[in-house]
Write a protein that holds these residues in place. Sequence first.
Motif, mmCIF file in Angstrom:
data_model
loop_
_atom_site.group_PDB
_atom_site.id
_atom_site.type_symbol
_atom_site.label_atom_id
_atom_site.label_comp_id
_atom_site.label_asym_id
_atom_site.label_seq_id
_atom_site.Cartn_x
_atom_site.Cartn_y
_atom_site.Cartn_z
ATOM 1 N N LEU A 140 0.815 -1.130 0.102
ATOM 2 C CA LEU A 140 -0.220 0.015 -0.081
ATOM 3 C C LEU A 140 0.880 1.289 0.041
ATOM 4 C CD1 LEU A 140 -2.629 -1.136 2.649
ATOM 5 C CD2 LEU A 140 -3.106 -0.839 0.056
ATOM 6 N N ALA A 141 2.029 1.295 0.472
ATOM 7 C CA ALA A 141 2.950 2.520 0.587
ATOM 8 C C ALA A 141 3.204 2.927 -0.722
ATOM 9 C CB ALA A 141 4.359 2.065 1.411
ATOM 10 N N TYR A 142 3.430 2.058 -1.901
ATOM 11 C CA TYR A 142 3.685 2.463 -3.110
ATOM 12 C C TYR A 142 2.633 3.211 -3.878
ATOM 13 C CZ TYR A 142 5.599 2.014 -8.041
ATOM 14 O OH TYR A 142 6.104 2.398 -9.252
ATOM 15 N N PRO A 143 1.633 2.975 -4.033
ATOM 16 C CA PRO A 143 0.604 4.032 -4.636
ATOM 17 C C PRO A 143 0.350 5.210 -3.738
ATOM 18 C CG PRO A 143 -0.531 2.166 -3.686
ATOM 19 C CD PRO A 143 0.891 1.700 -3.454
ATOM 20 N N LEU A 144 0.487 5.057 -2.320
ATOM 21 C CA LEU A 144 0.397 6.336 -1.341
ATOM 22 C C LEU A 144 1.631 7.137 -1.842
ATOM 23 C CD1 LEU A 144 -0.989 7.653 0.671
ATOM 24 C CD2 LEU A 144 0.098 6.329 2.526
ATOM 25 N N GLY A 145 2.652 6.700 -2.100
ATOM 26 C CA GLY A 145 3.747 7.534 -2.056
ATOM 27 C C GLY A 145 3.939 8.344 -3.593
ATOM 28 N N ARG A 146 3.304 7.744 -4.609
ATOM 29 C CA ARG A 146 2.994 8.022 -5.765
ATOM 30 C C ARG A 146 1.820 9.413 -5.705
ATOM 31 N NH1 ARG A 146 1.505 4.331 -10.427
ATOM 32 N NH2 ARG A 146 -0.194 3.911 -9.006
ATOM 33 N N TYR A 147 0.899 9.205 -4.853
ATOM 34 C CA TYR A 147 -0.103 10.311 -4.536
ATOM 35 C C TYR A 147 0.414 11.321 -3.912
ATOM 36 C CZ TYR A 147 -3.843 12.456 -1.833
ATOM 37 O OH TYR A 147 -4.375 13.406 -1.507
ATOM 38 N N MET A 148 1.186 11.124 -2.979
ATOM 39 C CA MET A 148 2.009 12.198 -2.120
ATOM 40 C C MET A 148 3.035 13.062 -2.882
ATOM 41 S SD MET A 148 2.675 10.023 1.378
ATOM 42 C CE MET A 148 3.478 11.137 2.374
ATOM 43 N N ALA A 149 3.557 12.465 -3.921
ATOM 44 C CA ALA A 149 4.487 13.214 -4.535
ATOM 45 C C ALA A 149 3.646 14.304 -5.474
ATOM 46 C CB ALA A 149 5.418 12.009 -5.527
ATOM 47 N N PRO A 175 5.676 6.595 6.667
ATOM 48 C CA PRO A 175 7.124 6.585 6.563
ATOM 49 C C PRO A 175 7.482 5.849 5.382
ATOM 50 C CG PRO A 175 6.576 6.461 8.963
ATOM 51 C CD PRO A 175 5.220 6.439 7.945
ATOM 52 N N MET A 176 6.891 4.795 5.081
ATOM 53 C CA MET A 176 7.259 3.987 4.117
ATOM 54 C C MET A 176 7.016 4.729 2.573
ATOM 55 S SD MET A 176 6.376 0.016 4.795
ATOM 56 C CE MET A 176 7.457 -1.276 5.560
ATOM 57 N N ALA A 177 5.779 5.145 2.557
ATOM 58 C CA ALA A 177 5.410 6.069 1.453
ATOM 59 C C ALA A 177 6.133 7.192 0.938
ATOM 60 C CB ALA A 177 3.812 6.507 1.576
ATOM 61 N N MET A 178 6.599 7.908 2.182
ATOM 62 C CA MET A 178 7.583 8.999 2.063
ATOM 63 C C MET A 178 8.787 8.665 1.063
ATOM 64 S SD MET A 178 5.887 11.789 3.218
ATOM 65 C CE MET A 178 6.860 13.060 3.758
ATOM 66 N N VAL A 179 9.477 7.396 1.484
ATOM 67 C CA VAL A 179 10.449 7.096 0.449
ATOM 68 C C VAL A 179 10.213 6.638 -0.890
ATOM 69 C CG1 VAL A 179 12.352 5.346 0.439
ATOM 70 C CG2 VAL A 179 11.509 5.997 2.546
ATOM 71 N N SER A 184 16.980 6.161 11.736
ATOM 72 C CA SER A 184 16.944 6.318 10.401
ATOM 73 C C SER A 184 16.263 5.410 9.606
ATOM 74 C CB SER A 184 18.664 6.411 9.853
ATOM 75 O OG SER A 184 19.174 7.642 10.341
ATOM 76 N N TRP A 185 15.733 4.204 10.186
ATOM 77 C CA TRP A 185 15.003 3.272 9.549
ATOM 78 C C TRP A 185 13.506 3.778 9.426
ATOM 79 C CZ3 TRP A 185 19.278 2.052 8.068
ATOM 80 C CH2 TRP A 185 20.313 1.310 8.861
ATOM 81 N N PHE A 186 13.405 4.342 8.420
ATOM 82 C CA PHE A 186 11.936 4.825 8.014
ATOM 83 C C PHE A 186 11.462 5.986 8.874
ATOM 84 C CE2 PHE A 186 11.274 0.620 6.748
ATOM 85 C CZ PHE A 186 10.838 0.619 5.125
ATOM 86 N N GLY A 187 11.620 5.810 10.466
ATOM 87 C CA GLY A 187 11.470 7.108 11.012
ATOM 88 C C GLY A 187 10.228 7.798 10.987
ATOM 89 N N GLY A 188 9.919 8.998 11.739
ATOM 90 C CA GLY A 188 8.970 9.570 11.748
ATOM 91 C C GLY A 188 8.411 10.114 10.281
ATOM 92 N N VAL A 189 6.961 10.496 10.266
ATOM 93 C CA VAL A 189 6.710 10.961 8.737
ATOM 94 C C VAL A 189 7.620 12.455 8.548
ATOM 95 C CG1 VAL A 189 4.366 10.074 8.857
ATOM 96 C CG2 VAL A 189 4.728 11.932 10.109
ATOM 97 N N GLY A 190 8.381 12.154 7.306
ATOM 98 C CA GLY A 190 9.094 13.287 6.905
ATOM 99 C C GLY A 190 10.675 13.199 7.563
ATOM 100 N N VAL A 191 10.675 13.239 8.965
ATOM 101 C CA VAL A 191 11.950 13.235 9.489
ATOM 102 C C VAL A 191 12.795 11.948 9.356
ATOM 103 C CG1 VAL A 191 11.383 14.988 11.039
ATOM 104 C CG2 VAL A 191 10.910 12.643 11.812
ATOM 105 N N GLY A 192 12.081 10.874 9.199
ATOM 106 C CA GLY A 192 12.827 9.420 9.070
ATOM 107 C C GLY A 192 13.798 9.510 7.970
ATOM 108 N N PHE A 193 13.377 9.786 6.791
ATOM 109 C CA PHE A 193 14.120 10.032 5.610
ATOM 110 C C PHE A 193 15.217 11.247 5.727
ATOM 111 C CE2 PHE A 193 15.483 12.156 1.725
ATOM 112 C CZ PHE A 193 16.013 10.882 0.895
ATOM 113 N N MET A 194 14.887 12.143 6.548
ATOM 114 C CA MET A 194 15.919 13.436 6.754
ATOM 115 C C MET A 194 16.884 13.073 7.626
ATOM 116 S SD MET A 194 12.673 16.349 7.462
ATOM 117 C CE MET A 194 14.160 17.610 7.916
#
Length: 565
Positions: A18-27, A265-269, A373-383
């Motif tokens: 589910l993270a994949y389509p959600l990530g595309r939508y967020m972009a 967090p997964m979708a953000m990546v 750094s493994w996924f982390g919080g929404v946004g700050v994990g990838f940061m």
Amino acid sequence: MNTEILGSVLQVVAMVVLAYPLGRYMAKVYKGERTWSDFMAPIEKWIYKLCGINPQEEMNWKKFLVALLTINVFWFFWGMILLVCQGCLPLNPDGNAGQTPDLAFNTCISFMVNCNLQHYSGESGLTYFTQLFVIMLFQFITAATGMAALAGIFKAMATRSGKQIGNFWNLLVKSCTRILLPLSLIVGFILILNGTPMGFDGKMELTTLEGARQSVSQGPAAAIVPIKQLGTNGGGYFGVNSAHPLENPTFLTNMVECWSILILPMAMVFALGFYLKRKKLAYTIFGVMLFAYLLGVVGAHYYEMNGNPRIDEMGIAQNRGAMEGKEIRLGSAATALWSQTTTVTSNGSVNGMHDSVMPLTGMMTMLNMMINSWFGGVGVGFMNYYTFIIIAVFISGLMVGRTPEFLGKKVEAREMKIAMIVALAHPFIILVGTGIASYLAVHQPELAGAWLNNPSFHGLSEMLYEYTSAAANNGSGFEGLGDNTYFWNFTTGLVLILGRYLPIVGQVAIAGLLASKKFIPESAGTLKTDTGTFAVMTFAVILIVAALSFFPALTLGPIAEYLSL
């Protein structure tokens, strides 16, 4: 396959799929492209008009950070006033009193930085009014703040040359209206259908099977639990968090809530890959994070489902694993998965007590937060992962004798200095805080006696976990620690501030500095950052920094406790 393990496998698979389509939508949302949620535009325009905001105004990284920090200062004073005065405010049918200033300081800072470290019990420490207008409000705003910061970094990474990284206010509002709110409504409806209360009545008076009278708190829990999970906030409406049967009534709600913790967090990546049009880079980063997460999941399942060897020696059968501190209706595997999911992100909610898990499971929960750094919080994990990418790029450039570059921009001394400060500040504030607390525990036992309910190795683990959780903006705890004291309220409050804002300021600054540099087209000698080799390099850099920083403390705490079993 064991049905408990099958349940864990299905949850992880659902998250990834589910993270994949959600990530595309967020972009698409952050790039301003057309999406199904465009019907929210009139509401957003009303918000901008009311607040006097021009959403089209571009900001450089300095102006972006000023806006980010300004709104946090405002909400701090808002929260402090309401928490101290909550006893006099409406929507308080249970008559709960206002918080003390030191507790209000810690609570307000904690929820403002997306940590939700709770030194109080939710149903007795807050009123319905502050649950809604401080806790739930902050859980939307702080999650959206981290998402807006990452969206700004996305734009900085995508630009060929320029100083503008987007409009913070526009990204903040869209994160709330087009991502967090719709998902929260879906999860909220599922919870209501499964029995989570949603109302404003006072405590229910019930008769137990033994004939005794019992008061059961209720309230607008179904409105708050979804954003607690989706925003990687984690603050429990009830004192025992998602171990409470009203906050997490069934195994279905347990799966949905656990899914909710990690999906964004997964979708953000994946959103990174769609935004930059570099899917391979996103897959590489996602692969490293998923590998590290699964290592912890497998280890936690092994230790929790095998149980405590001391109990085995007593001749007591353990068909369900190490169940002390866990919900029988959920099982040891569900708690093992949740413990890793909630700490690999900056969520911090629990469906069982981390203080009761096996020593090496406890170590893995701490290590997840120490690495942060493994996924982390929404946004700050990838940061946080972005910081280590900069370090890995710089080291790799030195190894091959080339000026290091990332996405066509040279990484030079200034960016490297900022990255190292951010990377080393995390272990510094954790270990210094733990050292001070440990000193007081030894030399001021009359003071620390009220803190520690467990001596020796586990007592050290409790203190180490508390500062680790605060620095990682996680919020979970080894709850054998008595933390509602002046010392813990103020020291963890300071760690919360440093652990949240120092990395964000540094990471946005790095992105802004790189964005303003001249773009250098890739050549045959350009270091590829979307390969398996570079993924291993980044993974090694992260582990080396974590191992060198935290291994001695972990040896004295959970590892020593494991060896003593």
